[in-house]
Motif scaffolding. Structure first.
Motif, PDB file in Angstrom:
ATOM      1  N   ARG A  55       8.770 -14.966  -3.955  1.00 28.92           N
ATOM      2  CA  ARG A  55       9.260 -13.589  -3.897  1.00 28.92           C
ATOM      3  C   ARG A  55       8.148 -12.540  -3.891  1.00 28.92           C
ATOM      4  O   ARG A  55       8.213 -11.581  -3.155  1.00 28.92           O
ATOM      5  CB  ARG A  55      10.247 -13.304  -5.042  1.00 28.92           C
ATOM      6  CG  ARG A  55      10.685 -11.850  -5.133  1.00 28.92           C
ATOM      7  CD  ARG A  55      11.318 -11.388  -3.814  1.00 28.92           C
ATOM      8  NE  ARG A  55      11.615  -9.976  -3.790  1.00 28.92           N
ATOM      9  CZ  ARG A  55      10.911  -9.057  -3.143  1.00 28.92           C
ATOM     10  NH1 ARG A  55       9.817  -9.391  -2.478  1.00 28.92           N
ATOM     11  NH2 ARG A  55      11.274  -7.807  -3.138  1.00 28.92           N
ATOM     12  N   HIS A  56       7.133 -12.660  -4.692  1.00 30.23           N
ATOM     13  CA  HIS A  56       6.107 -11.619  -4.760  1.00 30.23           C
ATOM     14  C   HIS A  56       4.765 -12.066  -4.164  1.00 30.23           C
ATOM     15  O   HIS A  56       3.730 -11.474  -4.451  1.00 30.23           O
ATOM     16  CB  HIS A  56       5.928 -11.156  -6.202  1.00 30.23           C
ATOM     17  CG  HIS A  56       7.181 -10.549  -6.756  1.00 30.23           C
ATOM     18  ND1 HIS A  56       7.668  -9.329  -6.341  1.00 30.23           N
ATOM     19  CD2 HIS A  56       8.062 -11.010  -7.672  1.00 30.23           C
ATOM     20  CE1 HIS A  56       8.786  -9.064  -6.977  1.00 30.23           C
ATOM     21  NE2 HIS A  56       9.049 -10.065  -7.787  1.00 30.23           N
ATOM     22  N   GLU A  57       4.814 -13.091  -3.310  1.00 32.39           N
ATOM     23  CA  GLU A  57       3.588 -13.641  -2.737  1.00 32.39           C
ATOM     24  C   GLU A  57       2.840 -12.619  -1.867  1.00 32.39           C
ATOM     25  O   GLU A  57       1.627 -12.453  -1.992  1.00 32.39           O
ATOM     26  CB  GLU A  57       3.916 -14.899  -1.927  1.00 32.39           C
ATOM     27  CG  GLU A  57       2.734 -15.725  -1.571  1.00 32.39           C
ATOM     28  CD  GLU A  57       3.101 -17.112  -1.068  1.00 32.39           C
ATOM     29  OE1 GLU A  57       2.184 -17.806  -0.617  1.00 32.39           O
ATOM     30  OE2 GLU A  57       4.288 -17.511  -1.127  1.00 32.39           O
ATOM     31  N   LEU A  58       3.539 -11.919  -0.987  1.00 36.17           N
ATOM     32  CA  LEU A  58       2.877 -10.932  -0.141  1.00 36.17           C
ATOM     33  C   LEU A  58       2.391  -9.741  -0.960  1.00 36.17           C
ATOM     34  O   LEU A  58       1.297  -9.220  -0.731  1.00 36.17           O
ATOM     35  CB  LEU A  58       3.799 -10.459   0.981  1.00 36.17           C
ATOM     36  CG  LEU A  58       4.078 -11.480   2.076  1.00 36.17           C
ATOM     37  CD1 LEU A  58       5.083 -10.923   3.075  1.00 36.17           C
ATOM     38  CD2 LEU A  58       2.801 -11.897   2.776  1.00 36.17           C
ATOM     39  N   GLU A  59       3.179  -9.313  -1.908  1.00 32.52           N
ATOM     40  CA  GLU A  59       2.774  -8.216  -2.791  1.00 32.52           C
ATOM     41  C   GLU A  59       1.467  -8.564  -3.502  1.00 32.52           C
ATOM     42  O   GLU A  59       0.565  -7.727  -3.614  1.00 32.52           O
ATOM     43  CB  GLU A  59       3.872  -7.950  -3.814  1.00 32.52           C
ATOM     44  CG  GLU A  59       3.566  -6.865  -4.797  1.00 32.52           C
ATOM     45  CD  GLU A  59       4.651  -6.722  -5.843  1.00 32.52           C
ATOM     46  OE1 GLU A  59       4.407  -5.993  -6.816  1.00 32.52           O
ATOM     47  OE2 GLU A  59       5.729  -7.338  -5.714  1.00 32.52           O
ATOM     48  N   SER A  60       1.332  -9.803  -3.949  1.00 33.34           N
ATOM     49  CA  SER A  60       0.104 -10.242  -4.616  1.00 33.34           C
ATOM     50  C   SER A  60      -1.074 -10.283  -3.646  1.00 33.34           C
ATOM     51  O   SER A  60      -2.172  -9.847  -3.968  1.00 33.34           O
ATOM     52  CB  SER A  60       0.286 -11.624  -5.239  1.00 33.34           C
ATOM     53  OG  SER A  60       1.237 -11.581  -6.271  1.00 33.34           O
ATOM     54  N   LEU A  61      -0.855 -10.807  -2.449  1.00 33.60           N
ATOM     55  CA  LEU A  61      -1.930 -10.899  -1.457  1.00 33.60           C
ATOM     56  C   LEU A  61      -2.432  -9.530  -1.017  1.00 33.60           C
ATOM     57  O   LEU A  61      -3.619  -9.322  -0.820  1.00 33.60           O
ATOM     58  CB  LEU A  61      -1.453 -11.668  -0.222  1.00 33.60           C
ATOM     59  CG  LEU A  61      -1.455 -13.177  -0.292  1.00 33.60           C
ATOM     60  CD1 LEU A  61      -0.790 -13.762   0.940  1.00 33.60           C
ATOM     61  CD2 LEU A  61      -2.860 -13.706  -0.430  1.00 33.60           C
ATOM     62  N   PHE A  62      -1.515  -8.585  -0.846  1.00 29.74           N
ATOM     63  CA  PHE A  62      -1.862  -7.276  -0.309  1.00 29.74           C
ATOM     64  C   PHE A  62      -1.936  -6.195  -1.390  1.00 29.74           C
ATOM     65  O   PHE A  62      -2.000  -5.011  -1.084  1.00 29.74           O
ATOM     66  CB  PHE A  62      -0.854  -6.867   0.774  1.00 29.74           C
ATOM     67  CG  PHE A  62      -1.010  -7.658   2.041  1.00 29.74           C
ATOM     68  CD1 PHE A  62      -1.838  -7.225   3.058  1.00 29.74           C
ATOM     69  CD2 PHE A  62      -0.347  -8.863   2.206  1.00 29.74           C
ATOM     70  CE1 PHE A  62      -1.996  -7.950   4.221  1.00 29.74           C
ATOM     71  CE2 PHE A  62      -0.490  -9.608   3.371  1.00 29.74           C
ATOM     72  CZ  PHE A  62      -1.324  -9.151   4.372  1.00 29.74           C
ATOM     73  N   GLY A  63      -1.964  -6.596  -2.641  1.00 24.45           N
ATOM     74  CA  GLY A  63      -1.960  -5.635  -3.739  1.00 24.45           C
ATOM     75  C   GLY A  63      -3.237  -4.828  -3.875  1.00 24.45           C
ATOM     76  O   GLY A  63      -3.209  -3.685  -4.318  1.00 24.45           O
ATOM     77  N   GLU A  64      -4.364  -5.386  -3.490  1.00 25.97           N
ATOM     78  CA  GLU A  64      -5.645  -4.699  -3.634  1.00 25.97           C
ATOM     79  C   GLU A  64      -6.160  -4.286  -2.262  1.00 25.97           C
ATOM     80  O   GLU A  64      -6.305  -5.114  -1.365  1.00 25.97           O
ATOM     81  CB  GLU A  64      -6.662  -5.611  -4.313  1.00 25.97           C
ATOM     82  CG  GLU A  64      -7.936  -4.912  -4.695  1.00 25.97           C
ATOM     83  CD  GLU A  64      -8.856  -5.823  -5.494  1.00 25.97           C
ATOM     84  OE1 GLU A  64     -10.067  -5.770  -5.228  1.00 25.97           O
ATOM     85  OE2 GLU A  64      -8.369  -6.565  -6.355  1.00 25.97           O
ATOM     86  N   GLY A  65      -6.413  -3.000  -2.096  1.00 22.81           N
ATOM     87  CA  GLY A  65      -6.959  -2.505  -0.837  1.00 22.81           C
ATOM     88  C   GLY A  65      -5.914  -2.165   0.206  1.00 22.81           C
ATOM     89  O   GLY A  65      -6.248  -1.802   1.328  1.00 22.81           O
ATOM     90  N   TRP A  66      -4.643  -2.289  -0.150  1.00 16.46           N
ATOM     91  CA  TRP A  66      -3.551  -1.993   0.778  1.00 16.46           C
ATOM     92  C   TRP A  66      -2.497  -1.145   0.059  1.00 16.46           C
ATOM     93  O   TRP A  66      -2.290  -1.297  -1.139  1.00 16.46           O
ATOM     94  CB  TRP A  66      -2.875  -3.284   1.247  1.00 16.46           C
ATOM     95  CG  TRP A  66      -3.738  -4.163   2.085  1.00 16.46           C
ATOM     96  CD1 TRP A  66      -4.710  -5.012   1.648  1.00 16.46           C
ATOM     97  CD2 TRP A  66      -3.699  -4.305   3.504  1.00 16.46           C
ATOM     98  NE1 TRP A  66      -5.285  -5.672   2.700  1.00 16.46           N
ATOM     99  CE2 TRP A  66      -4.684  -5.259   3.861  1.00 16.46           C
ATOM    100  CE3 TRP A  66      -2.931  -3.724   4.502  1.00 16.46           C
ATOM    101  CZ2 TRP A  66      -4.911  -5.631   5.174  1.00 16.46           C
ATOM    102  CZ3 TRP A  66      -3.159  -4.103   5.817  1.00 16.46           C
ATOM    103  CH2 TRP A  66      -4.144  -5.039   6.149  1.00 16.46           C
ATOM    104  N   ASP A  67      -1.836  -0.283   0.807  1.00 13.90           N
ATOM    105  CA  ASP A  67      -0.651   0.415   0.315  1.00 13.90           C
ATOM    106  C   ASP A  67       0.557  -0.342   0.836  1.00 13.90           C
ATOM    107  O   ASP A  67       0.677  -0.561   2.057  1.00 13.90           O
ATOM    108  CB  ASP A  67      -0.600   1.856   0.839  1.00 13.90           C
ATOM    109  CG  ASP A  67      -1.689   2.731   0.248  1.00 13.90           C
ATOM    110  OD1 ASP A  67      -1.937   2.620  -0.969  1.00 13.90           O
ATOM    111  OD2 ASP A  67      -2.279   3.522   1.010  1.00 13.90           O
ATOM    112  N   ILE A  68       1.427  -0.751  -0.055  1.00 13.20           N
ATOM    113  CA  ILE A  68       2.640  -1.449   0.363  1.00 13.20           C
ATOM    114  C   ILE A  68       3.676  -0.380   0.708  1.00 13.20           C
ATOM    115  O   ILE A  68       4.098   0.392  -0.156  1.00 13.20           O
ATOM    116  CB  ILE A  68       3.131  -2.415  -0.723  1.00 13.20           C
ATOM    117  CG1 ILE A  68       2.065  -3.500  -0.932  1.00 13.20           C
ATOM    118  CG2 ILE A  68       4.480  -3.029  -0.321  1.00 13.20           C
ATOM    119  CD1 ILE A  68       2.316  -4.421  -2.091  1.00 13.20           C
ATOM    120  N   LEU A  69       4.062  -0.346   1.972  1.00 10.33           N
ATOM    121  CA  LEU A  69       4.980   0.675   2.461  1.00 10.33           C
ATOM    122  C   LEU A  69       6.435   0.231   2.391  1.00 10.33           C
ATOM    123  O   LEU A  69       7.332   1.067   2.257  1.00 10.33           O
ATOM    124  CB  LEU A  69       4.636   1.044   3.909  1.00 10.33           C
ATOM    125  CG  LEU A  69       3.191   1.487   4.172  1.00 10.33           C
ATOM    126  CD1 LEU A  69       2.987   1.739   5.659  1.00 10.33           C
ATOM    127  CD2 LEU A  69       2.852   2.710   3.353  1.00 10.33           C
TER     128      LEU A  69
END
Length: 91
Positions: A55-69
């Protein structure tokens, strides 16, 4: 730059998420099968569980250096499988 990904490949997605070569403003978008909550079992034959996102795999991968839109789940119309709809922008 825009990356739209259809098939899940952990090595490629991890590379994109951590790459220093991507410019600020790069967009990443993905729709893929995803478990509905942490620890959920995958009760379907297709796709195989090993290729289903946690469930939160992409959020974890893109959590640093990215804004989750955008990070939400929908259900497919055929079998009730959950899919993630995810978009992130490089800071």
């Amino acid at each position: 730059c825009l990356y739209a990904v259809r098939f899940w490949n952990r090595k490629v997605i991890s590379y994109l998420a951590t790459s220093t070569l991507l410019k600020s403003g790069t967009l990443f978008g993905m729709s893929h099968f995803c478990k509905p909550f942490p620890g959920a079992k995958w009760e379907f034959d297709h796709p195989k569980e090993k290729s289903v996102l946690e469930r939160h795999e992409l959020e974890s991968l893109f959590g640093e250096g990215w804004d989750i839109l955008h990070d939400s789940l929908i259900t497919d119309g055929d079998h009730g499988r959950t899919l993630i709809q995810f978009v992130a922008r490089k800071k």
